[in-house]
Motif scaffolding. Structure first.
Motif, mmCIF file in Angstrom:
data_model
loop_
_atom_site.group_PDB
_atom_site.id
_atom_site.type_symbol
_atom_site.label_atom_id
_atom_site.label_comp_id
_atom_site.label_asym_id
_atom_site.label_seq_id
_atom_site.Cartn_x
_atom_site.Cartn_y
_atom_site.Cartn_z
ATOM 1 N N ILE A 1 0.851 -1.184 0.000
ATOM 2 C CA ILE A 1 0.000 0.000 0.000
ATOM 3 C C ILE A 1 0.887 1.234 0.000
ATOM 4 C CG2 ILE A 1 -1.880 -1.169 1.189
ATOM 5 C CD1 ILE A 1 -1.039 0.275 3.741
ATOM 6 N N GLY A 2 0.367 2.313 -0.542
ATOM 7 C CA GLY A 2 1.134 3.545 -0.636
ATOM 8 C C GLY A 2 1.069 4.365 0.633
ATOM 9 N N PRO A 3 1.889 5.408 0.732
ATOM 10 C CA PRO A 3 1.967 6.213 1.956
ATOM 11 C C PRO A 3 0.726 7.049 2.237
ATOM 12 C CG PRO A 3 3.320 7.173 0.225
ATOM 13 C CD PRO A 3 2.860 5.850 -0.288
ATOM 14 N N ASP A 4 -0.189 7.174 1.264
ATOM 15 C CA ASP A 4 -1.394 7.986 1.469
ATOM 16 C C ASP A 4 -2.683 7.191 1.300
ATOM 17 O OD1 ASP A 4 0.077 10.465 1.804
ATOM 18 O OD2 ASP A 4 0.504 10.335 -0.340
ATOM 19 N N ASP A 5 -2.579 5.870 1.262
ATOM 20 C CA ASP A 5 -3.740 5.039 0.933
ATOM 21 C C ASP A 5 -4.478 4.604 2.198
ATOM 22 O OD1 ASP A 5 -5.606 3.575 -0.368
ATOM 23 O OD2 ASP A 5 -4.189 2.358 -1.523
ATOM 24 N N ASP B 1 -7.666 4.371 2.579
ATOM 25 C CA ASP B 1 -8.776 3.472 2.238
ATOM 26 C C ASP B 1 -8.314 2.021 2.229
ATOM 27 O OD1 ASP B 1 -10.548 5.561 1.984
ATOM 28 O OD2 ASP B 1 -10.219 5.792 -0.178
ATOM 29 N N ALA B 2 -7.097 1.774 1.738
ATOM 30 C CA ALA B 2 -6.584 0.403 1.682
ATOM 31 C C ALA B 2 -6.398 -0.157 3.086
ATOM 32 C CB ALA B 2 -5.261 0.369 0.915
ATOM 33 N N VAL B 3 -5.911 0.667 4.009
ATOM 34 C CA VAL B 3 -5.730 0.214 5.393
ATOM 35 C C VAL B 3 -7.075 -0.166 5.997
ATOM 36 C CG1 VAL B 3 -4.950 0.870 7.700
ATOM 37 C CG2 VAL B 3 -3.666 1.624 5.692
ATOM 38 N N ALA B 4 -8.069 0.701 5.815
ATOM 39 C CA ALA B 4 -9.395 0.426 6.370
ATOM 40 C C ALA B 4 -9.998 -0.842 5.768
ATOM 41 C CB ALA B 4 -10.312 1.622 6.128
ATOM 42 N N TYR C 1 -4.561 9.308 9.594
ATOM 43 C CA TYR C 1 -5.729 9.372 8.709
ATOM 44 C C TYR C 1 -6.608 8.128 8.843
ATOM 45 C CZ TYR C 1 -2.553 12.718 6.470
ATOM 46 O OH TYR C 1 -1.679 13.734 6.226
ATOM 47 N N SER C 2 -5.979 6.968 8.947
ATOM 48 C CA SER C 2 -6.736 5.722 8.856
ATOM 49 C C SER C 2 -7.244 5.203 10.193
ATOM 50 C CB SER C 2 -5.876 4.643 8.190
ATOM 51 O OG SER C 2 -4.661 4.468 8.894
#
Length: 465
Positions: free
Chosen positions: A77-81, A83-86, A112-113
């Motif tokens: 996953i990218g450093p700003d993703d 949504d992917a973490v969630a 953020y996540s």
């Protein structure tokens, strides 16, 4: 109805890890719950996926060290993703498994996540720690709580060779511990030293005997490293938690070698050993910078570097340099105050004093019973610029104070005992390597805590310092 204790985490069956540049917190999480885990999810974060990337090394480590657990390595996953973490957490929590999310590797993406995840899964334990810090729990509403009941030495269950393979290796290089046989004379000398004999006499006699019977010339340096390893074993560290001549390879070429590496008390300890004829080959300042560079190049943020120079007195200027680099020193001055065995035991087996700190710091007496953050008492005392400071942990009183360098070491602790006059007991005492300050740990009598504090505070007005 009593509210649940948020500081206690029920042993999970599943663990979600994010693999970035530093892996020590993730390895500690694995160690804490190794006996109950059946599922481990490893997520590559903010790195280029590769055959020997951090996530691959971590997944391989789990497969080797926790064979009963299923390991799933997901797509990077990218450093700003956020949504992917969630989504990863949502999918995991849909299964009938109790999970813990270790957010240590998420860095700024966590801000953020994690709030979104806790909104959806308020009962999911979300934890994190820095390489040298304690575990903390992220809670709904932006709260941060402590985590209790964990074992600070849980990582000791893994061997030093396995830990080096996952933390020191990278995409191009591999770390290995070279096997070495120890001469029986060296083992006997270490045993005698632990029993109370003079280390220098015992080592010199043993090394001389080994060199006299050796067909090939044997240097004192490798023999001293073997002697140190035998001492470390003798103070209770398991043999598979000690590595001698740990080497980092680039292909078949050795590019970095460390004398002794020890896995103890929840961290790796790098011991850089040199005797008199060796440390003359390179200025001590260069040796210190080289030791620091080794940790930065190889370490994972939790490593402790110990500069062992038993035949050299390290000047105050270079002790200050070591302090700024967070390098511990055992030199000839140290060994004038404590034995080599005691110094090794203090640094390897006894954890450094790190206690919770309140947000406000009253002058002289610092109460440290409420957790907001963690403070290294040595650094806090130095920054306070005071001559005398008491830290009240609730259970113990820790006194740090400056002393006259000419005061004999044996005179210091009895003076404190006399001041306490039955209001408490000194259970630990240590003088700094520069001889300019001392630390005492006292256990106050239950109903005489205020008397004990008053007695220790009077030290600054007493000529006994």
């Amino acid at each position: 109805m009593t509210a649940p204790d948020e500081s206690q985490i029920v042993a999970p069956r599943g663990l979600i890890l994010f693999a970035g540049q530093r892996l020590w917190p993730q390895i500690d999480a694995l160690a804490q719950w190794a006996d109950t885990l059946t599922d481990v999810i490893v997520v590559p974060f903010d790195e280029l996926a590769g055959p020997a990337g951090a996530a691959d090394r971590l997944a391989s480590f789990v497969g080797h060290s926790l064979p009963a657990a299923r390991v799933a390595k997901l797509a990077p996953i990218g450093p700003d993703d956020a949504d992917a973490v969630a989504s990863i957490v949502d999918e995991a929590c849909a299964a009938d498994t109790s999970w813990v999310l270790d957010a240590s590797g998420l860095t700024r993406l966590g801000s953020y996540s994690i709030p979104r995840i806790l909104d959806r899964h308020p009962h999911l334990p979300v934890i994190y720690r820095d390489a040298n810090g304690p575990w903390q729990r992220l809670l709904p509403g932006g709260r941060i709580g402590k985590v209790t009941g964990l074992d600070p030495s849980a990582i000791d269950r893994f061997t030093v060779a396995d830990l080096l393979a996952v933390t020191w290796s990278d995409e191009e290089r591999s770390a290995r511990v070279e096997p070495r046989e120890f001469p029986v004379e060296i083992e006997r000398a270490a045993g005698a030293t632990i029993a109370g004999a003079d280390w220098e006499d015992e080592f010199s006699r043993a090394a001389g005997a080994v060199r006299a019977r050796a067909t090939n010339k044997v240097g004192y340096g490798p023999l001293f490293e073997a002697f140190v390893v035998c001492l470390v074993r003798g103070i209770g560290v398991a043999a598979d938690d000690i590595g001698i001549s740990a080497v980092l390879y680039d292909g078949q070429r050795a590019v970095q070698e460390v004398d002794v590496v020890v896995n103890a008390s929840g961290r790796l300890h790098v011991i850089d050993c040199k005797l008199s004829e060796e440390h003359q080959a390179l200025p001590i300042g260069d040796q210190i910078r080289a030791a620091y560079a080794t940790r930065e190049h190889l370490g994972d943020g939790a490593d402790q570097v110990i500069l062992l120079r038993p035949s050299l007195v390290v000047d105050d200027e270079f002790l200050s340099l070591c302090h700024s680099y967070d390098i511990q020193v055992i030199d000839k001055a140290t060994l004038a105050e404590e034995s080599l065995v005691a110094a090794l035991r203090r640094l390897l087996v006894t954890s450094a004093i790190r206690v919770p700190l309140t947000t406000s710091i009253p002058r002289t007496v610092v109460r440290v019973s409420v957790i907001d953050s963690v403070v290294d008492l040595n650094a806090e005392f130095s920054q306070s610029r005071e001559d005398h400071r008491i830290y009240d942990t609730g259970q113990f009183l820790v006194l740090k104070y400056r002393v006259d360098k000419t005061t004999p070491y044996p005179d210091l602790q009895p003076r404190l005992e006399k001041l306490l006059d039955g209001a408490g007991t000194i259970i630990g005492f240590h003088r700094s390597q520069s001889r300019a300050s001392a630390t005492a740990i006292g256990r106050p009598v239950n109903d005489r805590r205020s008397d004990a504090i008053r007695a220790l505070r009077s030290l600054r007005r007493n000529s006994g310092n």
